[in-house]
Design a protein around this motif. Structure first.
Motif, short mmCIF file in Angstrom:
data_model
loop_
_atom_site.label_atom_id
_atom_site.label_comp_id
_atom_site.label_asym_id
_atom_site.label_seq_id
_atom_site.Cartn_x
_atom_site.Cartn_y
_atom_site.Cartn_z
N ALA A 100 0.81 -1.22 0.00
CA ALA A 100 0.00 0.00 0.00
C ALA A 100 0.85 1.27 0.00
CB ALA A 100 -0.93 0.00 1.22
N MET A 101 2.14 1.15 0.32
CA MET A 101 3.00 2.35 0.36
C MET A 101 3.73 2.59 -0.95
SD MET A 101 6.31 1.24 2.73
CE MET A 101 7.23 2.76 2.45
N ILE A 102 3.59 1.67 -1.92
CA ILE A 102 4.40 1.72 -3.15
C ILE A 102 3.50 1.72 -4.39
CG2 ILE A 102 5.98 0.33 -4.57
CD1 ILE A 102 7.46 1.60 -2.33
N ASP A 103 3.88 2.54 -5.37
CA ASP A 103 3.30 2.45 -6.71
C ASP A 103 4.07 1.37 -7.45
OD1 ASP A 103 2.55 2.71 -9.36
OD2 ASP A 103 2.54 4.90 -9.34
N LEU A 104 3.49 0.20 -7.57
CA LEU A 104 4.20 -0.96 -8.13
C LEU A 104 4.58 -0.74 -9.59
CD1 LEU A 104 2.13 -3.86 -6.51
CD2 LEU A 104 4.38 -3.01 -5.82
N LYS A 105 3.84 0.11 -10.32
CA LYS A 105 4.17 0.39 -11.72
C LYS A 105 5.53 1.08 -11.83
CE LYS A 105 0.54 -1.04 -14.11
NZ LYS A 105 0.65 -2.05 -15.20
N LYS A 106 5.86 1.91 -10.83
CA LYS A 106 7.12 2.65 -10.86
C LYS A 106 8.32 1.79 -10.49
CE LYS A 106 5.12 7.22 -10.06
NZ LYS A 106 5.08 8.41 -9.17
N LEU A 107 8.05 0.58 -10.00
CA LEU A 107 9.15 -0.33 -9.68
C LEU A 107 9.70 -1.02 -10.92
CD1 LEU A 107 8.38 -2.42 -6.44
CD2 LEU A 107 10.25 -0.80 -6.83
N GLY A 108 8.88 -1.09 -11.97
CA GLY A 108 9.28 -1.93 -13.09
C GLY A 108 9.22 -3.38 -12.63
N GLU A 109 9.90 -4.27 -13.34
CA GLU A 109 9.84 -5.69 -12.98
C GLU A 109 10.93 -6.01 -11.95
OE1 GLU A 109 9.37 -8.46 -16.15
OE2 GLU A 109 7.42 -7.61 -16.71
N MET A 144 18.09 1.86 -5.07
CA MET A 144 17.68 1.66 -6.46
C MET A 144 17.82 2.94 -7.27
SD MET A 144 14.43 -0.97 -6.30
CE MET A 144 13.52 -0.10 -5.02
N LEU A 145 17.52 4.08 -6.66
CA LEU A 145 17.67 5.36 -7.35
C LEU A 145 19.15 5.64 -7.64
CD1 LEU A 145 15.08 7.50 -5.36
CD2 LEU A 145 14.93 6.90 -7.80
N GLU A 146 20.00 5.35 -6.66
CA GLU A 146 21.43 5.59 -6.82
C GLU A 146 22.02 4.72 -7.92
OE1 GLU A 146 25.57 5.14 -4.27
OE2 GLU A 146 23.66 5.15 -3.20
N LYS A 147 21.54 3.46 -7.98
CA LYS A 147 22.05 2.52 -8.99
C LYS A 147 21.31 2.63 -10.32
CE LYS A 147 25.07 0.63 -6.24
NZ LYS A 147 26.52 0.80 -6.47
N LYS A 148 20.35 3.57 -10.39
CA LYS A 148 19.56 3.82 -11.59
C LYS A 148 18.75 2.59 -12.02
CE LYS A 148 22.74 7.41 -13.22
NZ LYS A 148 22.00 8.44 -12.46
N LEU A 149 18.34 1.81 -11.05
CA LEU A 149 17.44 0.69 -11.34
C LEU A 149 16.01 1.19 -11.57
CD1 LEU A 149 18.69 -1.88 -8.67
CD2 LEU A 149 19.23 -1.82 -11.11
N ILE A 150 15.69 2.36 -11.01
CA ILE A 150 14.40 3.02 -11.21
C ILE A 150 14.68 4.49 -11.48
CG2 ILE A 150 12.99 1.40 -9.87
CD1 ILE A 150 13.22 3.27 -7.49
N ASN A 151 13.71 5.16 -12.12
CA ASN A 151 13.90 6.56 -12.49
C ASN A 151 13.35 7.54 -11.47
OD1 ASN A 151 15.10 5.88 -15.01
ND2 ASN A 151 13.05 5.50 -15.86
N GLU A 152 12.37 7.10 -10.69
CA GLU A 152 11.76 7.97 -9.69
C GLU A 152 11.29 7.12 -8.51
OE1 GLU A 152 7.92 9.68 -10.76
OE2 GLU A 152 7.85 8.35 -12.52
N SER A 153 11.13 7.78 -7.38
CA SER A 153 10.72 7.05 -6.19
C SER A 153 9.29 6.53 -6.35
CB SER A 153 10.79 7.96 -4.96
OG SER A 153 10.23 7.28 -3.83
N PRO A 154 9.06 5.25 -6.04
CA PRO A 154 7.70 4.69 -6.14
C PRO A 154 6.90 4.84 -4.84
CG PRO A 154 9.25 2.95 -5.67
CD PRO A 154 10.07 4.22 -5.73
#
Length: 234
Positions: A100-109, A144-154
């Protein structure tokens, strides 16, 4: 006053130790009084088969109590060959709450695997696990943000949890083991930082409770969770 000199509306002293282990992408040891829970978050590329190709992530949780987390040694569930119904129910609760605290779409796979291990138990282990794991997820997101695994905080919300109950006809929050084992009503409340409910678990262990009791339990729990968020932000 209660045995630890708290009022009925006070939660136990909370300590949150970040980066408690060196390998997990997010790691928090949370101490709620004498309840201590280690919460580790592993960032795993890929998702379960039912989510493949949908470009969204997943959060799942495991929970366990170490053999001497209680007053007498309990057997490891692995040695018994299966998890108890209680353990499975708590794992599902932790997973639901954290999703409930995360936008799962912004996580990618990507899967966030949460491991909550109770080192020492004195009531409220599931609520401590949720609050601690939520903090560990924030550190994992920074990784994940530091390692560029995601583009924005989910992260959509911060979340926190607390237990509440009726003990000897008195409403109180954050029950320790002695209070919890003899309570007439037992509740667990999980909320977001904009004070919306994620889940309310409530059971009359003894006498049924009234709507007035329920409203009082929820109001007192919200006030306690407000205080917990202040600790989390620090």
């Amino acid at each position: 006053m209660r045995s630890d000199n708290r009022t009925n509306s006070q939660h136990r002293t909370i300590e949150i130790i970040r980066n408690y282990t060196c390998h997990a992408e997010g790691s928090v040891l949370i101490k709620c009084g004498q309840t201590h829970v280690l919460c580790n978050v592993s960032v795993i590329e890929g998702v379960p088969s039912f989510l493949k190709g949908q470009n969204q992530g997943w959060i799942t949780a495991e929970y366990g109590m170490l053999p001497r987390s209680t007053s007498s040694r309990m057997q490891r569930e692995a040695a018994r060959g299966k998890q108890s119904g209680r353990t499975q129910e708590i794992q599902r609760l932790i997973g639901r709450s954290l999703r409930a605290m995360i936008d799962l779409k912004k996580l990618g796979e990507i899967t966030l695997q949460i491991d909550c291990d109770v080192i020492q138990a004195d009531g409220g282990t599931r609520t401590a696990a949720i609050t601690g794991a939520a903090c560990a997820i924030e550190d994992a997101v920074d990784f994940m943000l530091e390692k560029k695994l995601i583009n924005e905080s989910p992260i959509i919300h911060k979340i926190a949890a607390i237990s509440a109950g009726i003990v000897n006809n008195e409403i109180m929050v954050d029950l320790d083991y002695n209070e919890d084992s003899g309570c007439e009503t037992d509740m667990n409340i999980i909320m977001t930082d904009n004070y919306k409910f994620i889940e309310i678990q409530g059971t009359a262990e003894g006498a049924p409770f009234s709507i007035e009791d329920l409203n009082h339990l929820l109001s007192m729990s919200q006030n306690a969770i407000t205080s917990i968020f202040e600790t989390v932000k620090k």
